[in-house]
Design a protein around this motif. Structure first.
Motif, short mmCIF file in Angstrom:
data_model
loop_
_atom_site.label_atom_id
_atom_site.label_comp_id
_atom_site.label_asym_id
_atom_site.label_seq_id
_atom_site.Cartn_x
_atom_site.Cartn_y
_atom_site.Cartn_z
N ALA A 43 41.02 -0.34 58.50
CA ALA A 43 40.69 0.78 58.92
C ALA A 43 39.21 0.30 59.33
O ALA A 43 38.53 0.14 58.58
CB ALA A 43 40.73 2.12 58.76
N GLU A 44 39.06 1.84 60.95
CA GLU A 44 37.07 2.03 60.41
C GLU A 44 37.06 3.28 61.28
O GLU A 44 37.71 3.95 61.90
CB GLU A 44 37.43 0.98 61.94
N PRO A 45 35.92 3.50 60.30
CA PRO A 45 35.32 5.44 60.85
C PRO A 45 35.61 5.18 61.96
O PRO A 45 35.17 5.19 62.78
CB PRO A 45 33.90 4.42 59.87
N THR A 46 35.39 6.64 62.15
CA THR A 46 35.79 6.92 63.77
C THR A 46 34.51 7.72 63.79
O THR A 46 33.20 7.96 62.93
CB THR A 46 36.61 8.77 63.32
N GLU A 47 33.78 7.55 65.04
CA GLU A 47 32.78 7.89 65.12
C GLU A 47 32.20 8.97 64.93
O GLU A 47 31.02 9.27 64.28
CB GLU A 47 32.53 8.24 67.55
N SER A 48 32.95 10.51 64.69
CA SER A 48 32.78 11.59 64.42
C SER A 48 32.93 11.67 63.05
O SER A 48 32.05 12.69 62.48
CB SER A 48 33.84 12.66 64.79
N CYS A 49 33.50 10.30 61.88
CA CYS A 49 33.15 10.33 60.32
C CYS A 49 33.73 11.43 59.99
O CYS A 49 34.13 11.93 59.05
CB CYS A 49 31.81 10.73 60.13
N VAL A 50 35.22 11.89 61.05
CA VAL A 50 36.34 12.79 59.87
C VAL A 50 37.54 11.91 59.90
O VAL A 50 37.75 12.12 58.43
CB VAL A 50 36.76 13.58 61.31
N GLY A 51 37.48 11.07 59.89
CA GLY A 51 38.43 9.48 59.32
C GLY A 51 38.55 9.02 59.86
O GLY A 51 37.53 8.04 59.96
#
Length: 143
Positions: A43-51
């Motif tokens: 998985a890759e961290p989302t840009e917003s770092c929400v998930g």
């Protein structure tokens, strides 16, 4: 691994520095299926770092597909454990078990023509197929 849409799966050339592994605990039924108690997904961290955005095709993890945004919590060893789905990614996952080995290559070629990616499981006759949002699910299901 299929060779169509690499946006959903890290390639050998990709540095996995941007990707993390998330362990998804699985519940086995009375017959011992699935044959494992957990599945690891890139998985890759989302840009917003929400998930985290799921970056490969799950084999056994239910309700997960490429691009799904998931929550993960750290375990005692510092790894990440799946903790729920935040949002779907528009992809669908289809798992196929072939009882006729002679049908596998033809099916893979059909998936490539549709623009679907796939991964081969622990047996050559077990495939997990990613159906991207732009591919009509019904067309794939008809094969």
């Amino acid at each position: 691994m299929g060779s169509v849409d690499r946006s959903c799966s890290p390639t050998k050339e990709t540095s996995f520095g941007e990707y993390v592994k998330i362990v998804v605990p699985l519940t086995q039924d009375a017959d011992g299926y699935p044959p494992i108690s957990s599945e690891s997904l890139w998985a890759e961290p989302t840009e917003s770092c929400v998930g985290y955005s799921v970056a490969n095709i799950p084999f056994f993890a239910p309700v997960l597909s490429c691009g799904a945004i998931v929550r993960a919590v750290p375990d005692e060893q510092g790894g990440l454990v799946f903790d729920g789905v935040i949002a779907g990614g528009g992809h669908s996952t289809v798992r196929i078990i072939f009882f006729d080995e002679n049908s596998v290559e033809s099916f893979k070629n059909s998936m490539k023509r549709f623009g679907c990616d796939y991964e081969v499981g622990h047996k050559e006759t077990f495939l997990s197929v990613d159906v991207p949002p732009n591919v009509p699910y019904a067309d794939v299901a008809d094969i």
